[in-house]
Design a protein around this motif. Sequence first.
Motif, mmCIF file in Angstrom:
data_model
loop_
_atom_site.group_PDB
_atom_site.id
_atom_site.type_symbol
_atom_site.label_atom_id
_atom_site.label_comp_id
_atom_site.label_asym_id
_atom_site.label_seq_id
_atom_site.Cartn_x
_atom_site.Cartn_y
_atom_site.Cartn_z
ATOM 1 N N GLY A 19 -29.935 2.612 0.362
ATOM 2 C CA GLY A 19 -30.008 3.079 -1.014
ATOM 3 C C GLY A 19 -28.765 2.720 -1.811
ATOM 4 N N TYR A 20 -27.580 2.774 -1.176
ATOM 5 C CA TYR A 20 -26.353 2.378 -1.869
ATOM 6 C C TYR A 20 -26.398 0.900 -2.252
ATOM 7 N N TRP A 21 -26.859 0.072 -1.324
ATOM 8 C CA TRP A 21 -26.956 -1.366 -1.594
ATOM 9 C C TRP A 21 -27.917 -1.637 -2.748
ATOM 10 N N GLN A 22 -29.076 -0.993 -2.711
ATOM 11 C CA GLN A 22 -30.054 -1.206 -3.773
ATOM 12 C C GLN A 22 -29.520 -0.725 -5.117
ATOM 13 N N TRP A 23 -28.767 0.357 -5.089
ATOM 14 C CA TRP A 23 -28.180 0.903 -6.311
ATOM 15 C C TRP A 23 -27.179 -0.084 -6.915
ATOM 16 N N VAL A 24 -26.278 -0.604 -6.085
ATOM 17 C CA VAL A 24 -25.287 -1.577 -6.557
ATOM 18 C C VAL A 24 -25.986 -2.812 -7.118
ATOM 19 N N GLU A 25 -26.965 -3.320 -6.380
ATOM 20 C CA GLU A 25 -27.670 -4.522 -6.827
ATOM 21 C C GLU A 25 -28.400 -4.277 -8.141
ATOM 22 N N SER A 26 -28.992 -3.097 -8.289
ATOM 23 C CA SER A 26 -29.720 -2.771 -9.512
ATOM 24 C C SER A 26 -28.780 -2.684 -10.712
ATOM 25 N N ILE A 27 -27.648 -1.987 -10.538
ATOM 26 C CA ILE A 27 -26.663 -1.861 -11.622
ATOM 27 C C ILE A 27 -26.146 -3.237 -12.016
ATOM 28 N N ALA A 28 -25.777 -4.043 -11.011
ATOM 29 C CA ALA A 28 -25.225 -5.370 -11.291
ATOM 30 C C ALA A 28 -26.251 -6.253 -11.993
ATOM 31 N N ARG A 29 -27.480 -6.237 -11.493
ATOM 32 C CA ARG A 29 -28.526 -7.074 -12.097
ATOM 33 C C ARG A 29 -28.735 -6.707 -13.573
ATOM 34 N N THR A 30 -28.760 -5.409 -13.875
ATOM 35 C CA THR A 30 -28.969 -4.956 -15.250
ATOM 36 C C THR A 30 -27.853 -5.434 -16.163
ATOM 37 N N ILE A 31 -26.596 -5.260 -15.724
ATOM 38 C CA ILE A 31 -25.451 -5.644 -16.559
ATOM 39 C C ILE A 31 -25.379 -7.159 -16.723
ATOM 40 N N LEU A 32 -25.637 -7.911 -15.646
ATOM 41 C CA LEU A 32 -25.581 -9.368 -15.719
ATOM 42 C C LEU A 32 -26.691 -9.928 -16.601
ATOM 43 N N CYS A 33 -27.861 -9.331 -16.535
ATOM 44 C CA CYS A 33 -28.965 -9.785 -17.385
ATOM 45 C C CYS A 33 -28.648 -9.574 -18.858
ATOM 46 N N LYS A 34 -27.966 -8.471 -19.184
ATOM 47 C CA LYS A 34 -27.599 -8.212 -20.576
ATOM 48 C C LYS A 34 -26.659 -9.283 -21.122
ATOM 49 N N ALA A 35 -25.867 -9.904 -20.239
ATOM 50 C CA ALA A 35 -24.954 -10.967 -20.654
ATOM 51 C C ALA A 35 -25.572 -12.358 -20.444
ATOM 52 N N ASN A 36 -26.861 -12.396 -20.095
ATOM 53 C CA ASN A 36 -27.619 -13.638 -19.913
ATOM 54 C C ASN A 36 -27.083 -14.487 -18.757
ATOM 55 N N TYR A 37 -26.662 -13.818 -17.678
ATOM 56 C CA TYR A 37 -26.331 -14.519 -16.441
ATOM 57 C C TYR A 37 -27.615 -14.677 -15.630
#
Length: 432
Positions: A19-37
């Motif tokens: 769950g910690y891994w999925q949480w980190v990946e989810s947070i990172a994916r959301t923030i990176l997508c907002k910056a169009n990475y």
Amino acid sequence: MELIQAIRGTRDILPDEVGYWQWVESIARTILCKANYLEIRTPIFEQTSLFERGIGEATDVVGKEMYTFSDRGDRSITLRPEGTAGVVRSYIENKLHVGGVQRLWYTGPMFRYERPQAGRQRQFHQLGVEVLGSNNPRADVEVIAIATDILQALGLKNLRLDLNSVGDLEDRGRYRQALIDYLTPYKDELDADSQDRLSRNPLRILDSKDRRTQEITQNAPSIIDYLGEKSRTHFDKVQQLLAGLGISYSLNPRLVRGLDYYTHTAFEIISDDLGAQATVCGGGRYDGLVQELGGPDTPAIGWAMGLERLILLLQQLQNLPQSELDFYIVSRGELAESQATILAQKLRNAEFSVEVDLSGSAFGKQFKRADRSGAVACLVLGDAEAENQTVNLKWLKTGEQNQFSQSDLLTQTEEIRSKIQASRSSGTTMSQ
């Protein structure tokens, strides 16, 4: 028979940690997508020459830590020890430079033959970003700001940013000689690794963990004093932009990073909550790497986070919210168990989370497991319910029970969903 165990330096990531891994990946994916990475996925193994040329043969990674083998075609293959070289190889091979500036991110396992310890494994995982095609200081600041956003979104507070510039190749050449001149009289007092690095890779001596070597390098020349006008202008602009964003930092002239491809900006984000292995993110600019690997002259900057170390920190600082289970289904008897399986699937199709007890054990034992499951409600099917096509719904926090026909239950999903949400928010269940 001998028990087969995980290889030293590798570990299983068990369900209570995933769950910690999925949480980190989810947070990172959301923030990176907002910056169009955009995400890129490269092979886990590459030609050995990619890392020898890209990372540098004089580095510890290439010289001591890589997992290298010959395949059946007698080709030298290496499990990737880091992510940047593979991304750059893909950038060149697939001519991504034609599309202008590329903002890319990746995550996955890496491999280094190191001494295993807390937060450091021989198979480890990184999350990283690469911006290829811009030499603008704004790119440096953008990737630092994104890393900061991710770590802060995860709730980390005791973080500090160490910043340095290692200049361009000419700057480093002048500084390299000045460092050799300073350290040579102390050669016999340096630790063995630093003595070996003195002629091959003297900048790495600044990163030594040996106490006497650290004392010697305390008064070593600073690379900041050897920066040319172009490098100094770039570094000054990076600092101005960070200040404009309110991102505090400390200048650390001893920060050189461990890989040969770094130029200009180098940085680390450090947690004061982690002890000795305190760096959770590190990176910098590598303007010469694309050309070194056969591509066009392309400036670039990136960073990587070690996920094992980051998850270890998160586990120390906060509990992860448990996954929310709506229904736990208890059933006993052949017909009831068959109906429970069908009912569970229909409820899942209606966007409920449902676990079915598969044990076939007595109702008492199943009810105990239902209580431990964290579900909001328990659905009960026995012989009588199966015969009458009904189901008992028990709200586990209050003990309140309702009986429905199975068809009616499925037509009242929105009302039941509202009750589940109310139960979670208030700790109680509204009356029928």
